[in-house]
Scaffold this motif. Structure first.
Motif, PDB file in Angstrom:
ATOM      1  N   TRP A 194       0.832  -1.207   0.000  1.00 49.82           N
ATOM      2  CA  TRP A 194       0.000   0.000   0.000  1.00 49.82           C
ATOM      3  C   TRP A 194       0.863   1.253   0.000  1.00 49.82           C
ATOM      4  CZ3 TRP A 194      -4.605  -0.469  -1.674  1.00 49.82           C
ATOM      5  CH2 TRP A 194      -5.321  -1.634  -1.441  1.00 49.82           C
ATOM      6  N   THR A 195       1.998   1.191   0.658  1.00 52.11           N
ATOM      7  CA  THR A 195       2.920   2.328   0.664  1.00 52.11           C
ATOM      8  C   THR A 195       3.460   2.572  -0.743  1.00 52.11           C
ATOM      9  OG1 THR A 195       3.546   1.759   2.919  1.00 52.11           O
ATOM     10  CG2 THR A 195       5.005   3.248   1.714  1.00 52.11           C
ATOM     11  N   VAL A 196       3.850   1.512  -1.419  1.00 48.68           N
ATOM     12  CA  VAL A 196       4.373   1.632  -2.778  1.00 48.68           C
ATOM     13  C   VAL A 196       3.296   2.177  -3.716  1.00 48.68           C
ATOM     14  CG1 VAL A 196       5.268   0.325  -4.752  1.00 48.68           C
ATOM     15  CG2 VAL A 196       6.079  -0.181  -2.451  1.00 48.68           C
ATOM     16  N   ILE A 197       2.082   1.662  -3.588  1.00 47.05           N
ATOM     17  CA  ILE A 197       0.992   2.121  -4.447  1.00 47.05           C
ATOM     18  C   ILE A 197       0.687   3.589  -4.205  1.00 47.05           C
ATOM     19  CG2 ILE A 197      -1.483   1.881  -4.895  1.00 47.05           C
ATOM     20  CD1 ILE A 197      -1.116  -1.122  -4.460  1.00 47.05           C
ATOM     21  N   SER A 198       0.640   3.992  -2.933  1.00 43.64           N
ATOM     22  CA  SER A 198       0.331   5.396  -2.640  1.00 43.64           C
ATOM     23  C   SER A 198       1.440   6.327  -3.130  1.00 43.64           C
ATOM     24  CB  SER A 198       0.078   5.589  -1.143  1.00 43.64           C
ATOM     25  OG  SER A 198       1.209   5.233  -0.397  1.00 43.64           O
ATOM     26  N   ILE A 199       2.693   5.916  -3.004  1.00 41.63           N
ATOM     27  CA  ILE A 199       3.798   6.734  -3.497  1.00 41.63           C
ATOM     28  C   ILE A 199       3.739   6.852  -5.018  1.00 41.63           C
ATOM     29  CG2 ILE A 199       6.313   6.802  -3.792  1.00 41.63           C
ATOM     30  CD1 ILE A 199       6.509   5.661  -0.952  1.00 41.63           C
ATOM     31  N   LEU A 200       3.463   5.753  -5.703  1.00 45.04           N
ATOM     32  CA  LEU A 200       3.365   5.795  -7.160  1.00 45.04           C
ATOM     33  C   LEU A 200       2.195   6.654  -7.619  1.00 45.04           C
ATOM     34  CD1 LEU A 200       4.258   2.176  -8.286  1.00 45.04           C
ATOM     35  CD2 LEU A 200       5.503   4.266  -8.765  1.00 45.04           C
ATOM     36  N   LEU A 201       1.072   6.583  -6.906  1.00 44.89           N
ATOM     37  CA  LEU A 201      -0.067   7.431  -7.257  1.00 44.89           C
ATOM     38  C   LEU A 201       0.266   8.900  -7.068  1.00 44.89           C
ATOM     39  CD1 LEU A 201      -3.115   5.445  -5.865  1.00 44.89           C
ATOM     40  CD2 LEU A 201      -2.637   6.012  -8.246  1.00 44.89           C
ATOM     41  N   LEU A 202       0.974   9.205  -5.995  1.00 45.02           N
ATOM     42  CA  LEU A 202       1.367  10.587  -5.748  1.00 45.02           C
ATOM     43  C   LEU A 202       2.321  11.091  -6.837  1.00 45.02           C
ATOM     44  CD1 LEU A 202       1.240  13.000  -3.801  1.00 45.02           C
ATOM     45  CD2 LEU A 202       3.222  12.043  -2.659  1.00 45.02           C
TER      46      LEU A 202
ATOM     47  N   PHE B 168       0.180  -5.774  -7.858  1.00 47.56           N
ATOM     48  CA  PHE B 168      -0.815  -5.760  -6.789  1.00 47.56           C
ATOM     49  C   PHE B 168      -1.918  -6.784  -7.060  1.00 47.56           C
ATOM     50  CE2 PHE B 168      -4.900  -4.041  -5.292  1.00 47.56           C
ATOM     51  CZ  PHE B 168      -4.677  -4.153  -3.934  1.00 47.56           C
ATOM     52  N   ILE B 169      -2.417  -6.829  -8.285  1.00 48.09           N
ATOM     53  CA  ILE B 169      -3.479  -7.782  -8.630  1.00 48.09           C
ATOM     54  C   ILE B 169      -2.972  -9.205  -8.511  1.00 48.09           C
ATOM     55  CG2 ILE B 169      -4.928  -8.609 -10.523  1.00 48.09           C
ATOM     56  CD1 ILE B 169      -5.221  -5.672 -11.385  1.00 48.09           C
ATOM     57  N   ALA B 170      -1.761  -9.466  -8.976  1.00 48.11           N
ATOM     58  CA  ALA B 170      -1.182 -10.805  -8.874  1.00 48.11           C
ATOM     59  C   ALA B 170      -1.032 -11.214  -7.416  1.00 48.11           C
ATOM     60  CB  ALA B 170       0.167 -10.854  -9.581  1.00 48.11           C
ATOM     61  N   LYS B 171      -0.610 -10.285  -6.577  1.00 53.03           N
ATOM     62  CA  LYS B 171      -0.452 -10.584  -5.148  1.00 53.03           C
ATOM     63  C   LYS B 171      -1.796 -10.863  -4.489  1.00 53.03           C
ATOM     64  CE  LYS B 171       1.980  -8.937  -1.111  1.00 53.03           C
ATOM     65  NZ  LYS B 171       3.349  -9.357  -1.060  1.00 53.03           N
ATOM     66  N   MET B 172      -2.832 -10.110  -4.868  1.00 49.01           N
ATOM     67  CA  MET B 172      -4.158 -10.319  -4.299  1.00 49.01           C
ATOM     68  C   MET B 172      -4.744 -11.666  -4.727  1.00 49.01           C
ATOM     69  SD  MET B 172      -4.715  -7.842  -2.328  1.00 49.01           S
ATOM     70  CE  MET B 172      -6.457  -7.931  -1.980  1.00 49.01           C
ATOM     71  N   LEU B 173      -4.470 -12.083  -5.946  1.00 49.96           N
ATOM     72  CA  LEU B 173      -5.004 -13.363  -6.422  1.00 49.96           C
ATOM     73  C   LEU B 173      -4.307 -14.550  -5.763  1.00 49.96           C
ATOM     74  CD1 LEU B 173      -5.431 -12.640 -10.233  1.00 49.96           C
ATOM     75  CD2 LEU B 173      -7.217 -12.841  -8.511  1.00 49.96           C
ATOM     76  N   ARG B 174      -3.051 -14.389  -5.394  1.00 51.13           N
ATOM     77  CA  ARG B 174      -2.305 -15.483  -4.769  1.00 51.13           C
ATOM     78  C   ARG B 174      -2.671 -15.675  -3.301  1.00 51.13           C
ATOM     79  NH1 ARG B 174       3.527 -14.081  -7.278  1.00 51.13           N
ATOM     80  NH2 ARG B 174       3.092 -14.801  -9.371  1.00 51.13           N
TER      81      ARG B 174
END
Length: 44
Positions: free
Chosen positions: A3-11, A37-43
């Motif tokens: 979530w930290t990586v995703i929020s930083i990339l979105l910013l 992220f999607i691959a991690k959620m599916l696993r």
């Protein structure tokens, strides 16, 4: 952690979109992060 990586990339994407700095590269990184992220959620 993801979530930290995703929020930083979105910013970074928003800043790049607003100021048109390295737009293509940021879009590619954002797509890669979304795929990971999607691959991690599916696993789990």
């Amino acid at each position: 952690m993801i979530w930290t990586v995703i929020s930083i990339l979105l910013l970074i994407w928003l800043v790049g979109f607003l100021f048109e700095i390295a737009g293509g590269l940021v879009h590619i990184l954002l797509v890669i992060a979304l795929v990971v992220f999607i691959a991690k959620m599916l696993r789990s």
